[in-house]
Design a protein around this motif. Structure first.
Motif, PDB file in Angstrom:
ATOM      1  N   CYS A  82     -36.117 -36.861 -10.153  1.00 39.78           N
ATOM      2  CA  CYS A  82     -34.935 -37.641 -10.239  1.00 39.78           C
ATOM      3  C   CYS A  82     -34.743 -38.745 -11.121  1.00 39.78           C
ATOM      4  O   CYS A  82     -34.094 -39.183 -11.524  1.00 39.78           O
ATOM      5  N   SER A  83     -36.169 -38.894 -11.672  1.00 40.01           N
ATOM      6  CA  SER A  83     -36.131 -39.854 -12.933  1.00 40.01           C
ATOM      7  C   SER A  83     -35.532 -39.135 -14.140  1.00 40.01           C
ATOM      8  O   SER A  83     -35.394 -39.762 -15.141  1.00 40.01           O
ATOM      9  N   GLN A  84     -35.381 -37.938 -14.210  1.00 40.65           N
ATOM     10  CA  GLN A  84     -34.433 -37.268 -15.299  1.00 40.65           C
ATOM     11  C   GLN A  84     -33.134 -37.477 -15.315  1.00 40.65           C
ATOM     12  O   GLN A  84     -32.337 -37.072 -16.098  1.00 40.65           O
ATOM     13  N   LYS A  85     -32.419 -38.301 -14.095  1.00 46.04           N
ATOM     14  CA  LYS A  85     -31.221 -38.523 -14.051  1.00 46.04           C
ATOM     15  C   LYS A  85     -30.708 -39.134 -15.214  1.00 46.04           C
ATOM     16  O   LYS A  85     -29.525 -39.006 -15.596  1.00 46.04           O
ATOM     17  N   GLN A  86     -31.477 -40.320 -15.663  1.00 46.31           N
ATOM     18  CA  GLN A  86     -31.077 -41.083 -16.894  1.00 46.31           C
ATOM     19  C   GLN A  86     -30.816 -40.274 -18.224  1.00 46.31           C
ATOM     20  O   GLN A  86     -29.730 -40.244 -18.655  1.00 46.31           O
ATOM     21  N   ARG A  87     -31.713 -38.892 -18.210  1.00 41.92           N
ATOM     22  CA  ARG A  87     -31.429 -38.058 -19.327  1.00 41.92           C
ATOM     23  C   ARG A  87     -29.947 -37.310 -19.176  1.00 41.92           C
ATOM     24  O   ARG A  87     -29.226 -37.030 -20.217  1.00 41.92           O
ATOM     25  N   HIS A 114     -39.365 -38.125  -7.051  1.00 43.12           N
ATOM     26  CA  HIS A 114     -39.396 -39.162  -8.231  1.00 43.12           C
ATOM     27  C   HIS A 114     -39.479 -38.485  -9.576  1.00 43.12           C
ATOM     28  O   HIS A 114     -38.610 -38.707 -10.605  1.00 43.12           O
ATOM     29  N   SER A 115     -40.370 -37.580  -9.787  1.00 40.27           N
ATOM     30  CA  SER A 115     -40.445 -36.742 -11.021  1.00 40.27           C
ATOM     31  C   SER A 115     -39.381 -36.091 -11.302  1.00 40.27           C
ATOM     32  O   SER A 115     -38.967 -36.079 -12.491  1.00 40.27           O
ATOM     33  N   SER A 137     -23.993 -39.907 -11.508  1.00 38.48           N
ATOM     34  CA  SER A 137     -24.992 -39.669 -12.567  1.00 38.48           C
ATOM     35  C   SER A 137     -24.834 -38.389 -13.548  1.00 38.48           C
ATOM     36  O   SER A 137     -25.389 -38.719 -14.861  1.00 38.48           O
ATOM     37  N   LEU A 159     -34.040 -42.145  -3.567  1.00 31.96           N
ATOM     38  CA  LEU A 159     -34.066 -41.369  -4.751  1.00 31.96           C
ATOM     39  C   LEU A 159     -32.816 -40.809  -5.047  1.00 31.96           C
ATOM     40  O   LEU A 159     -32.729 -40.264  -6.329  1.00 31.96           O
ATOM     41  N   SER A 216     -44.676 -32.658 -13.467  1.00 36.31           N
ATOM     42  CA  SER A 216     -44.448 -33.250 -14.871  1.00 36.31           C
ATOM     43  C   SER A 216     -43.573 -32.591 -15.836  1.00 36.31           C
ATOM     44  O   SER A 216     -43.080 -33.025 -16.773  1.00 36.31           O
TER      45      SER A 216
END
Length: 230
Positions: free
Chosen positions: A222-227, A219-220, A63, A91, A162
Motif C-alpha cells: 500500500c505504500s506504493q499508492k503514492q506512486r 504496508h509494503s 488514490s 492501510l 520489498s
C-alpha cells in the motif's frame, strides 16, 4: 466517569436504552473478557455474499491505484482475524474475502480486536476459494500468496515483498496460522511474497504471527499508492 457519561448521552440521543448494572453483570455479558465498564448488545454481523463485493465502494479510486483485495484462508483465531481487519481497513484494502469453511466467524471478540473496524468494513466469504481466485485471474487480476518458508513452495516463484511492484488489480492471499496457504490455493497464485528476516533465525522461530505478517505485507504494497497517484 466523564467518558461513560458522554457515551450514555450519545446512546440516548440515538434511542438506544441505557441500563446501569453491577460490574459482575458486565463480566458475565463479556464472558470474562475486558469491557472497560460498558457493553453494547447488538445483532450479530454476518459475512456478506461475494456477489455484493463487485459493487463500487464510495471513495474506492481516490488514490488512482488499482484495486486491492485481501483473501483469508482458514484464519481461525478471533484475535488474529480482528487484528488483520484493523490493519486492512487502516492501510486501504478495498475488500476482504474469507473462506467460509474452517474460518473464524465474525464474533464480538473479533470486533473488539479490530478496534471497531469490523463494524464499518464489510467482510465477504466464499465456499469456493480456488474457483474465485481462478475467475479473478482470468479477468486480469494478479493473485499473490504469502509464505514464511520459501523452500516449502514448489512451482510458484517466490520474491521478497520489498521487490514486488503493484501495477494491476491485486489479490493478496493469507493462509492459516498453522498450515499457511493450502497447496490447492498456492497453485492459483502467480507469485508468492516473503518477508525477509533481519537475522539468521533460530530453528523454531522462523515465522511471524499471521496478523503481524499481514500488516507488514500490506504496508509494503500500500505504500506504493503514492506512486500511483503521481
Amino acid at each position: 466517569r466523564p467518558a461513560l457519561a458522554e457515551l450514555a448521552l450519545q446512546a440516548a440521543a440515538r434511542g438506544v436504552p441505557v441500563l446501569r448494572v453491577p460490574g459482575r453483570q458486565l463480566d458475565t455479558l463479556s464472558r470474562g473478557r475486558p469491557h472497560q465498564g460498558v457493553c453494547l448488545e447488538a445483532a450479530p454481523l454476518r459475512f456478506r455474499s461475494l456477489r455484493d463485493a463487485e459493487e463500487p465502494r464510495p471513495g474506492h479510486a481516490e488514490s488512482g491505484a488499482p484495486p486491492l483485495w485481501l483473501v483469508l484462508e482458514h484464519i481461525q483465531d478471533p484475535m488474529n482475524l480482528g487484528a488483520v481487519l484493523r490493519s486492512a481497513y487502516f492501510l486501504g484494502v478495498d475488500r476482504v474475502v474469507a473462506s467460509h469453511s474452517n474460518s473464524c466467524p465474525l464474533t464480538p471478540i473479533v470486533s473488539k480486536a479490530s478496534a471497531g473496524a469490523m463494524e464499518v468494513f464489510d467482510v465477504y466469504s466464499t465456499d469456493d476459494l480456488q474457483g474465485f481466485l481462478k475467475a479473478k485471474s482470468a479477468k486480469g487480476w494478479e493473485v499473490v500468496g504469502t509464505v514464511s518458508r520459501p523452500e516449502e513452495v514448489e512451482d510458484v516463484p517466490v520474491i521478497s515483498c520489498s521487490e514486488f511492484r503493484w501495477d494491476k488489480p491485486l489479490i493478496v492471499v493469507i493462509g492459516s496460522e498453522g498450515e499457511g496457504i493450502s497447496l490447492e490455493t498456492q497453485l492459483q497464485c502467480h507469485r508468492m511474497l516473503a518477508i525477509p528476516p533481519g537475522r539468521v533465525l533460530h530453528p523454531g522461530i522462523e515465522s511471524l504471527n499471521v496478523s503481524v505478517a499481514t500488516g507488514i505485507l500490506l504496508h509494503s504494497i500500500c505504500s506504493q499508492k503514492q506512486r500511483h497517484g503521481d
